[in-house]
Design a protein around this motif. Structure first.
Motif, PDB file in Angstrom:
ATOM      1  N   GLU A 107      20.966  24.728   9.429  1.00  0.00           N
ATOM      2  CA  GLU A 107      22.304  24.843   9.885  1.00  0.00           C
ATOM      3  C   GLU A 107      23.118  25.619   8.913  1.00  0.00           C
ATOM      4  OE1 GLU A 107      26.243  21.937  10.535  1.00  0.00           O
ATOM      5  OE2 GLU A 107      24.145  20.882  10.126  1.00  0.00           O
ATOM      6  N   PHE A 108      24.022  26.420   9.296  1.00  0.00           N
ATOM      7  CA  PHE A 108      24.854  27.166   8.387  1.00  0.00           C
ATOM      8  C   PHE A 108      26.418  26.827   8.495  1.00  0.00           C
ATOM      9  CE2 PHE A 108      21.490  29.946   9.786  1.00  0.00           C
ATOM     10  CZ  PHE A 108      20.835  30.382   8.780  1.00  0.00           C
ATOM     11  N   ASN A 109      26.876  26.706   7.229  1.00  0.00           N
ATOM     12  CA  ASN A 109      28.367  26.543   7.195  1.00  0.00           C
ATOM     13  C   ASN A 109      29.116  27.444   6.290  1.00  0.00           C
ATOM     14  OD1 ASN A 109      28.267  23.833   8.655  1.00  0.00           O
ATOM     15  ND2 ASN A 109      26.850  23.297   6.955  1.00  0.00           N
ATOM     16  N   SER A 110      30.110  28.162   7.099  1.00  0.00           N
ATOM     17  CA  SER A 110      30.946  29.015   6.192  1.00  0.00           C
ATOM     18  C   SER A 110      32.096  28.557   5.614  1.00  0.00           C
ATOM     19  CB  SER A 110      31.293  30.098   6.998  1.00  0.00           C
ATOM     20  OG  SER A 110      32.644  29.795   7.974  1.00  0.00           O
ATOM     21  N   ILE A 136      28.794  33.486  11.989  1.00  0.00           N
ATOM     22  CA  ILE A 136      29.886  32.417  11.499  1.00  0.00           C
ATOM     23  C   ILE A 136      30.552  33.106  10.496  1.00  0.00           C
ATOM     24  CG2 ILE A 136      28.461  30.650  12.519  1.00  0.00           C
ATOM     25  CD1 ILE A 136      27.939  29.974   9.531  1.00  0.00           C
ATOM     26  N   PHE A 137      29.978  34.162   9.992  1.00  0.00           N
ATOM     27  CA  PHE A 137      30.769  34.683   8.549  1.00  0.00           C
ATOM     28  C   PHE A 137      31.547  35.838   9.391  1.00  0.00           C
ATOM     29  CE2 PHE A 137      26.709  32.981   7.279  1.00  0.00           C
ATOM     30  CZ  PHE A 137      27.173  32.189   6.325  1.00  0.00           C
ATOM     31  N   GLY A 138      31.999  36.155  10.722  1.00  0.00           N
ATOM     32  CA  GLY A 138      32.681  37.387  11.191  1.00  0.00           C
ATOM     33  C   GLY A 138      31.642  38.378  11.711  1.00  0.00           C
ATOM     34  N   PRO A 139      32.287  39.472  12.293  1.00  0.00           N
ATOM     35  CA  PRO A 139      31.560  40.328  13.293  1.00  0.00           C
ATOM     36  C   PRO A 139      30.808  41.486  12.409  1.00  0.00           C
ATOM     37  CG  PRO A 139      33.878  40.878  13.077  1.00  0.00           C
ATOM     38  CD  PRO A 139      33.577  39.631  12.144  1.00  0.00           C
TER      39      PRO A 139
END
Length: 84
Positions: free
Chosen positions: A11-14, A67-70
């Protein structure tokens, strides 16, 4: 500390409040995996019971949004301890 082997759910959280998940395969120091839009490739080492590594994240679906942007490609620094 023994090397890690197997399949893991991650799982990743920004820092902008978004999250996501994927799966990885771990074979000693190698890491590879992905999710619906990105592939993951990297490595890790164990130092004093702490696992440290770097993972390249590469977009394979042009419509996917990290989740970190495009972004097309980026690198994650990872760290953690094994439970169990």
């Amino acid at each position: 500390m023994a090397a890690l082997y197997g399949t893991c759910w991650v799982e990743f959280n920004s820092n902008i409040g978004t999250s996501g998940f994927g799966t990885i395969q771990v074979d000693r120091s190698r890491i590879w995996g992905g999710d619906g839009g990105y592939i993951y490739r990297g490595h890790m080492d164990c130092r004093g019971g702490l696992y440290l590594g770097r993972v390249a994240v590469i977009r394979v679906d042009p419509d996917a949004r990290s989740i970190f942007g495009p972004v097309e490609r980026f690198e994650l620094k990872i760290s953690g301890r094994a439970d169990g």
